[in-house]
Design a protein around this motif. Sequence first.
Motif, PDB file in Angstrom:
ATOM      1  N   GLU A  82      16.923   8.928  45.312  1.00  0.00           N
ATOM      2  CA  GLU A  82      17.719   9.768  44.827  1.00  0.00           C
ATOM      3  C   GLU A  82      17.606  11.157  45.701  1.00  0.00           C
ATOM      4  OE1 GLU A  82      20.786  11.625  42.829  1.00  0.00           O
ATOM      5  OE2 GLU A  82      20.357   9.476  42.913  1.00  0.00           O
ATOM      6  N   PRO A  83      16.228  11.613  45.669  1.00  0.00           N
ATOM      7  CA  PRO A  83      16.073  13.145  46.429  1.00  0.00           C
ATOM      8  C   PRO A  83      16.550  13.082  47.698  1.00  0.00           C
ATOM      9  CG  PRO A  83      13.911  12.449  44.998  1.00  0.00           C
ATOM     10  CD  PRO A  83      14.783  11.190  44.976  1.00  0.00           C
ATOM     11  N   LEU A  84      16.620  11.932  48.409  1.00  0.00           N
ATOM     12  CA  LEU A  84      17.056  12.026  49.854  1.00  0.00           C
ATOM     13  C   LEU A  84      18.400  11.266  49.979  1.00  0.00           C
ATOM     14  CD1 LEU A  84      13.442  11.698  51.538  1.00  0.00           C
ATOM     15  CD2 LEU A  84      14.685  13.846  50.845  1.00  0.00           C
ATOM     16  N   SER A  85      19.135  11.066  48.974  1.00  0.00           N
ATOM     17  CA  SER A  85      20.117  10.219  49.295  1.00  0.00           C
ATOM     18  C   SER A  85      21.413  10.820  49.735  1.00  0.00           C
ATOM     19  CB  SER A  85      20.280   9.573  48.017  1.00  0.00           C
ATOM     20  OG  SER A  85      20.666  10.389  46.970  1.00  0.00           O
ATOM     21  N   THR A  86      21.560  11.862  49.545  1.00  0.00           N
ATOM     22  CA  THR A  86      22.715  12.703  50.249  1.00  0.00           C
ATOM     23  C   THR A  86      22.709  13.953  50.820  1.00  0.00           C
ATOM     24  OG1 THR A  86      22.986  14.082  48.012  1.00  0.00           O
ATOM     25  CG2 THR A  86      23.945  11.804  47.932  1.00  0.00           C
ATOM     26  N   ASP A  87      23.680  14.395  51.357  1.00  0.00           N
ATOM     27  CA  ASP A  87      23.760  15.765  52.054  1.00  0.00           C
ATOM     28  C   ASP A  87      22.522  15.990  53.146  1.00  0.00           C
ATOM     29  OD1 ASP A  87      25.831  16.660  50.374  1.00  0.00           O
ATOM     30  OD2 ASP A  87      24.599  16.904  48.960  1.00  0.00           O
ATOM     31  N   GLY A  88      22.109  15.031  53.862  1.00  0.00           N
ATOM     32  CA  GLY A  88      21.223  14.986  54.817  1.00  0.00           C
ATOM     33  C   GLY A  88      19.822  15.178  54.226  1.00  0.00           C
ATOM     34  N   GLY A  89      19.461  14.305  53.199  1.00  0.00           N
ATOM     35  CA  GLY A  89      18.122  14.373  52.890  1.00  0.00           C
ATOM     36  C   GLY A  89      17.004  13.973  53.959  1.00  0.00           C
ATOM     37  N   HIS A  90      17.397  13.557  54.838  1.00  0.00           N
ATOM     38  CA  HIS A  90      16.516  13.056  56.026  1.00  0.00           C
ATOM     39  C   HIS A  90      16.653  14.036  57.125  1.00  0.00           C
ATOM     40  CE1 HIS A  90      13.956   9.388  55.164  1.00  0.00           C
ATOM     41  NE2 HIS A  90      14.610   9.476  54.039  1.00  0.00           N
ATOM     42  N   GLY A  91      17.596  14.985  56.913  1.00  0.00           N
ATOM     43  CA  GLY A  91      17.990  15.993  58.136  1.00  0.00           C
ATOM     44  C   GLY A  91      19.280  15.851  58.465  1.00  0.00           C
ATOM     45  N   ILE A  92      19.706  17.086  59.038  1.00  0.00           N
ATOM     46  CA  ILE A  92      21.064  17.019  59.689  1.00  0.00           C
ATOM     47  C   ILE A  92      21.004  17.616  61.197  1.00  0.00           C
ATOM     48  CG2 ILE A  92      23.245  18.254  59.623  1.00  0.00           C
ATOM     49  CD1 ILE A  92      22.691  18.786  56.469  1.00  0.00           C
ATOM     50  N   VAL A  93      21.587  16.828  61.997  1.00  0.00           N
ATOM     51  CA  VAL A  93      21.116  16.887  63.561  1.00  0.00           C
ATOM     52  C   VAL A  93      22.733  17.263  64.145  1.00  0.00           C
ATOM     53  CG1 VAL A  93      20.558  15.997  65.672  1.00  0.00           C
ATOM     54  CG2 VAL A  93      19.564  15.298  63.469  1.00  0.00           C
ATOM     55  N   GLY A  94      22.648  18.301  64.990  1.00  0.00           N
ATOM     56  CA  GLY A  94      23.888  19.165  65.439  1.00  0.00           C
ATOM     57  C   GLY A  94      23.847  18.624  67.128  1.00  0.00           C
ATOM     58  N   PHE A  95      25.209  18.349  67.469  1.00  0.00           N
ATOM     59  CA  PHE A  95      25.369  18.127  68.829  1.00  0.00           C
ATOM     60  C   PHE A  95      26.530  18.984  69.581  1.00  0.00           C
ATOM     61  CE2 PHE A  95      23.396  14.395  66.961  1.00  0.00           C
ATOM     62  CZ  PHE A  95      22.551  14.136  67.626  1.00  0.00           C
ATOM     63  N   GLY A 142       8.740   0.204  53.917  1.00  0.00           N
ATOM     64  CA  GLY A 142       9.353  -1.234  53.946  1.00  0.00           C
ATOM     65  C   GLY A 142       9.834  -1.804  52.603  1.00  0.00           C
ATOM     66  N   GLU A 143      10.225  -0.977  51.537  1.00  0.00           N
ATOM     67  CA  GLU A 143      10.736  -1.281  50.176  1.00  0.00           C
ATOM     68  C   GLU A 143      12.220  -2.071  50.213  1.00  0.00           C
ATOM     69  OE1 GLU A 143       9.705   1.867  47.485  1.00  0.00           O
ATOM     70  OE2 GLU A 143       7.424   1.752  47.880  1.00  0.00           O
ATOM     71  N   GLY A 144      12.937  -1.815  51.384  1.00  0.00           N
ATOM     72  CA  GLY A 144      14.181  -2.403  51.610  1.00  0.00           C
ATOM     73  C   GLY A 144      15.398  -1.247  51.210  1.00  0.00           C
ATOM     74  N   ASN A 145      14.714   0.146  51.380  1.00  0.00           N
ATOM     75  CA  ASN A 145      15.892   0.990  51.061  1.00  0.00           C
ATOM     76  C   ASN A 145      16.841   1.197  52.299  1.00  0.00           C
ATOM     77  OD1 ASN A 145      13.708   1.721  49.123  1.00  0.00           O
ATOM     78  ND2 ASN A 145      13.659   3.895  49.598  1.00  0.00           N
ATOM     79  N   LEU A 146      18.200   1.466  51.819  1.00  0.00           N
ATOM     80  CA  LEU A 146      19.249   1.635  52.753  1.00  0.00           C
ATOM     81  C   LEU A 146      19.374   2.788  53.080  1.00  0.00           C
ATOM     82  CD1 LEU A 146      21.843   0.299  53.705  1.00  0.00           C
ATOM     83  CD2 LEU A 146      23.034   1.024  51.548  1.00  0.00           C
ATOM     84  N   TYR A 147      19.408   3.086  54.670  1.00  0.00           N
ATOM     85  CA  TYR A 147      19.459   4.243  55.330  1.00  0.00           C
ATOM     86  C   TYR A 147      20.987   4.277  55.861  1.00  0.00           C
ATOM     87  CZ  TYR A 147      14.573   4.845  54.540  1.00  0.00           C
ATOM     88  OH  TYR A 147      13.500   4.820  53.797  1.00  0.00           O
ATOM     89  N   SER A 148      21.627   5.630  55.939  1.00  0.00           N
ATOM     90  CA  SER A 148      22.880   5.693  56.305  1.00  0.00           C
ATOM     91  C   SER A 148      23.091   7.021  57.268  1.00  0.00           C
ATOM     92  CB  SER A 148      23.872   5.565  55.293  1.00  0.00           C
ATOM     93  OG  SER A 148      23.561   6.574  54.307  1.00  0.00           O
ATOM     94  N   ALA A 149      24.181   7.222  57.854  1.00  0.00           N
ATOM     95  CA  ALA A 149      24.552   8.372  58.525  1.00  0.00           C
ATOM     96  C   ALA A 149      25.943   8.958  57.998  1.00  0.00           C
ATOM     97  CB  ALA A 149      24.398   8.566  59.896  1.00  0.00           C
ATOM     98  N   LYS A 150      26.427  10.252  57.710  1.00  0.00           N
ATOM     99  CA  LYS A 150      27.595  10.565  57.649  1.00  0.00           C
ATOM    100  C   LYS A 150      27.694  11.356  58.919  1.00  0.00           C
ATOM    101  CE  LYS A 150      29.906  11.818  53.961  1.00  0.00           C
ATOM    102  NZ  LYS A 150      30.333  12.644  52.881  1.00  0.00           N
ATOM    103  N   VAL A 151      28.905  11.097  59.648  1.00  0.00           N
ATOM    104  CA  VAL A 151      29.140  11.924  60.897  1.00  0.00           C
ATOM    105  C   VAL A 151      30.649  12.697  61.096  1.00  0.00           C
ATOM    106  CG1 VAL A 151      29.727  11.414  63.380  1.00  0.00           C
ATOM    107  CG2 VAL A 151      28.170   9.981  62.329  1.00  0.00           C
ATOM    108  N   PHE A 152      30.120  13.999  61.181  1.00  0.00           N
ATOM    109  CA  PHE A 152      31.297  14.852  61.028  1.00  0.00           C
ATOM    110  C   PHE A 152      31.565  15.712  62.285  1.00  0.00           C
ATOM    111  CE2 PHE A 152      28.617  14.831  57.022  1.00  0.00           C
ATOM    112  CZ  PHE A 152      29.727  15.118  56.030  1.00  0.00           C
TER     113      PHE A 152
END
Length: 174
Positions: A82-95, A142-152
Amino acid sequence: MKTKTYALSMAVFLGLSTWIGTAQAQDMTVVLEDAAWDGNTIPDGQQCAEYGGNGSTPLMTVQGIPEGANVILVEFNDESYEPLSTDGGHGIVGFDIVVGKGSATLLSVPGDTTTLPNGVWIEEENRDDIGVVGYLPPCSGGEGNLYSAKVFAVDYDSEGYKVLAETYLQLGRY
């Protein structure tokens, strides 16, 4: 955070995907360029250093970028934590991207650093509290968490960001 004028406050970015005028581009797609990134399982070694990895974001190609987009922003999330599940919890990278080209290859960005190639920056640091800077690679142990990315795909100018298209990408479970 990027030293140019791309700085964007987290409060503004958190609402990025819901801005009026945001277009869902049915034609914008993202392709994972490394076969090890299959969208189902995070590849070995791509986890955070805390769990023995040296993770980086996957090499990706974005296709169908709308005319006028000059920046791609990628939010990385752990949908299972939950704390890192939305809005770039693992970071937001710009290109930075070439305007009008319609596609862009996004370099693989190492985790736990803010030293990146020209044209790539950390828009927002990850929100975890383990002392990792920049992008936080998958770090569930390794607990099976689902990782994703939103690309804007966005048009950035002196007035800020305008989202032209967005899409979702499942990165896999770890």
